[in-house]
Each structure stands twice: as C-alpha cells, then as structure tokens.
Motif scaffolding. Structure first.
Motif, PDB file in Angstrom:
ATOM      1  N   GLN A  83     -72.531 -13.748  59.316  1.00 50.63           N
ATOM      2  CA  GLN A  83     -73.982 -13.743  59.326  1.00 50.63           C
ATOM      3  C   GLN A  83     -73.719 -12.092  59.242  1.00 50.63           C
ATOM      4  O   GLN A  83     -74.596 -11.499  57.679  1.00 50.63           O
ATOM      5  N   ASN A  84     -73.303 -11.165  59.759  1.00 49.21           N
ATOM      6  CA  ASN A  84     -73.800  -9.569  59.648  1.00 49.21           C
ATOM      7  C   ASN A  84     -72.894  -9.893  58.805  1.00 49.21           C
ATOM      8  O   ASN A  84     -73.132  -8.638  58.300  1.00 49.21           O
ATOM      9  N   VAL A  85     -71.202 -10.431  58.046  1.00 45.95           N
ATOM     10  CA  VAL A  85     -70.380  -9.658  56.860  1.00 45.95           C
ATOM     11  C   VAL A  85     -71.239  -9.906  55.695  1.00 45.95           C
ATOM     12  O   VAL A  85     -71.787  -9.193  54.877  1.00 45.95           O
ATOM     13  N   LEU A  86     -72.631 -11.134  55.763  1.00 46.92           N
ATOM     14  CA  LEU A  86     -72.659 -11.537  54.820  1.00 46.92           C
ATOM     15  C   LEU A  86     -74.263 -10.510  54.451  1.00 46.92           C
ATOM     16  O   LEU A  86     -74.467  -9.908  53.170  1.00 46.92           O
ATOM     17  N   LYS A  87     -74.682 -10.241  55.085  1.00 41.06           N
ATOM     18  CA  LYS A  87     -75.796  -9.327  55.029  1.00 41.06           C
ATOM     19  C   LYS A  87     -75.263  -7.908  54.716  1.00 41.06           C
ATOM     20  O   LYS A  87     -76.270  -7.356  53.749  1.00 41.06           O
ATOM     21  N   MET A  88     -74.405  -7.051  55.114  1.00 45.22           N
ATOM     22  CA  MET A  88     -73.635  -6.142  54.101  1.00 45.22           C
ATOM     23  C   MET A  88     -73.524  -6.380  53.002  1.00 45.22           C
ATOM     24  O   MET A  88     -72.911  -5.185  52.190  1.00 45.22           O
ATOM     25  N   LEU A  89     -72.694  -7.946  52.636  1.00 45.29           N
ATOM     26  CA  LEU A  89     -72.685  -7.680  51.135  1.00 45.29           C
ATOM     27  C   LEU A  89     -74.568  -7.950  49.825  1.00 45.29           C
ATOM     28  O   LEU A  89     -73.953  -8.247  48.913  1.00 45.29           O
ATOM     29  N   GLU A  90     -74.854  -7.831  50.357  1.00 44.78           N
ATOM     30  CA  GLU A  90     -76.639  -8.272  49.783  1.00 44.78           C
ATOM     31  C   GLU A  90     -75.928  -6.831  48.872  1.00 44.78           C
ATOM     32  O   GLU A  90     -76.123  -5.912  49.000  1.00 44.78           O
ATOM     33  N   ASN A  91     -77.109  -7.392  47.721  1.00 46.52           N
ATOM     34  CA  ASN A  91     -76.753  -7.006  46.104  1.00 46.52           C
ATOM     35  C   ASN A  91     -75.405  -6.407  45.905  1.00 46.52           C
ATOM     36  O   ASN A  91     -75.412  -5.802  45.485  1.00 46.52           O
ATOM     37  N   ARG A  92     -74.197  -7.011  46.236  1.00 48.09           N
ATOM     38  CA  ARG A  92     -72.954  -6.434  46.080  1.00 48.09           C
ATOM     39  C   ARG A  92     -72.308  -7.698  45.193  1.00 48.09           C
ATOM     40  O   ARG A  92     -72.746  -8.338  45.492  1.00 48.09           O
ATOM     41  N   SER A  93     -71.650  -7.485  44.065  1.00 42.00           N
ATOM     42  CA  SER A  93     -70.556  -8.454  43.501  1.00 42.00           C
ATOM     43  C   SER A  93     -69.617  -7.764  43.454  1.00 42.00           C
ATOM     44  O   SER A  93     -69.179  -7.065  43.471  1.00 42.00           O
ATOM     45  N   GLY A  94     -69.034  -8.565  43.027  1.00 39.08           N
ATOM     46  CA  GLY A  94     -67.497  -8.269  41.733  1.00 39.08           C
ATOM     47  C   GLY A  94     -66.103  -9.420  43.112  1.00 39.08           C
ATOM     48  O   GLY A  94     -66.677 -10.421  44.282  1.00 39.08           O
TER      49      GLY A  94
END
Length: 234
Positions: A83-94
C-alpha cells in the motif's frame, strides 16, 4: 510474514542422510513381537525422513537467496508495504519494474493500478509462481516476469523502479540506477533507503517504510547535464 535470513553458502545436512543414524537408534528386539515393533519403527522413521526430504525440496527454492551477489533471501512484502508503494506511485504513469520481484505481489498490485509492470527475479521457481499468480488475478497481459540477475540488466527503459534490497547492495545499486535511468524516473526503496540520495517522499514506519526518490533532484541528473559532448571535426 518475514522469513528467516538464509545465506546461499550455508551448509545444511541432507534430511535423507539422517535416516541411517535414526535407524541405528532403534533397539533390536527378539521374538515375533519385537520384530514387528522394529519393522514399524523403520517404517515410521522412513516416513518422517521422506517427509523432511519433500519439505526440503519444496522450500529450498523459495528461501534460497534470489540475488547471488549479496545474501538476499526471499522475504514477501507485507500488505502495508504494498500500500505504501502504491501511495508513492500516485499520479505516476509509464512502465514499472520491480527489482528482485519475489513472488510477484508488487508487480501484480501495480498492474491492477494500470501500470505495465515487469519483475526481474533470479529464482526460477518464484518467477513461475509469479506468472501463475498474474494469470490467476487476470493481469497477465499487463505483467512480465524475467529470470535474470539484476546486475546484468539495464533499467534505462523504466520510469518507475521498486526495489526491496539489503544494505550491502544499496550503494552499488544506487550508482547503477543513477547511470541508467532518465531524469524523470522515480525510485522507490523498501525496507532500506539508499545511502546517498535524499528521499523526496516517505510513507509508513518501521519495516513498512518506503522512500521515494525523484532522480531529477539527485546529483546524477546534474552530472548528466554537465557532460561535455564529444568534439566533431570541422
């Protein structure tokens, strides 16, 4: 749950090798009753030994260090870490890569969020299991898993990098990623931070802490910007 650390150079006695020693400890009894009890004892000993051999064969591929350059055992990511990893990926793409992807749970979670996610793992058993899990969860078209040593792979094509490392490997991996990644890349370290980079974001606490580094803020991009192009002949 975390598994105990298992080094590849550890020497463990083979469970099958213990059978003769166990058999020798069974007392020899005289008479028909004693012979039957002795036979049952041998059967029980053989059954226990066979079970130990089977467990050893099944468990060894999962706990053997996945990256031979350092002692890095397979330790599954916790739900909080994911969940913390996904939080750091918010608003990211690619594209996204998980270095040392283990049983694929981070790659699968990222694929469910829309990433084209790739995992590199040296342990073939874990790679095959990851592929099965991705198929089972319906994200196999958005995931790929490769059997490969991270030190022999270039990560230049990825914009998002996740790594579950150990302190011994972080300095060299920091240098490798700094040389290979573009300046718009984000690196997410789990369990242990990188030694020189200053994180731009953090999430979680204790063993579930993750650190996010935007490479454009590190010294690597400044160095790349100062590189002098080769001279051309007039």
């Amino acid at each position: 749950t975390d598994l105990p650390r298992v080094c590849s150079n550890a020497v463990c006695p083979s469970p099958g090798a213990m059978l003769p020693a166990l058999a020798e400890e069974i007392p020899q009894e005289e008479g028909e009753g004693g012979s039957r009890r002795s036979s049952w004892g041998l059967l029980v000993t053989a059954g226990v030994g066979g079970t130990l051999v089977a467990l050893y064969a099944v468990a060894t591929p999962f706990v053997t260090p996945a990256l031979r350059k350092v002692c890095l055992p397979f330790v599954p990511a916790t739900a909080a870490q994911i969940q913390n990893v996904l939080k750091m990926l918010e608003n990211r793409s690619g594209s996204l890569v998980d270095i040392g992807s283990g049983d694929g749970r981070v790659v699968i979670a990222a694929a469910k969020k829309g990433f084209q996610a790739v995992g590199y793992e040296l342990n073939p058993w874990l790679v095959w299991y990851s592929r099965y899990r991705a198929w089972r969860d319906g994200v196999h078209q958005n995931t790929k898993f490769y059997i490969s040593d991270l030190w022999k792979v270039s990560f230049s094509q990825y914009r998002n990098v996740v790594v579950f490392g150990v302190p011994q490997m972080m300095p060299q991996l920091e240098k490798k990623l700094e040389e290979e990644l573009e300046c718009n890349a984000r690196i997410i370290a789990c369990r242990f931070p990188f030694p020189c980079w200053i994180p731009d974001h953090t999430a979680g606490e204790g063993i579930d802490t993750v650190w996010a580094y935007d490479l454009k803020h590190s010294g690597g991009c400044e160095t790349k910007g100062l590189e002098i192009p080769p001279e051309t002949e007039s």
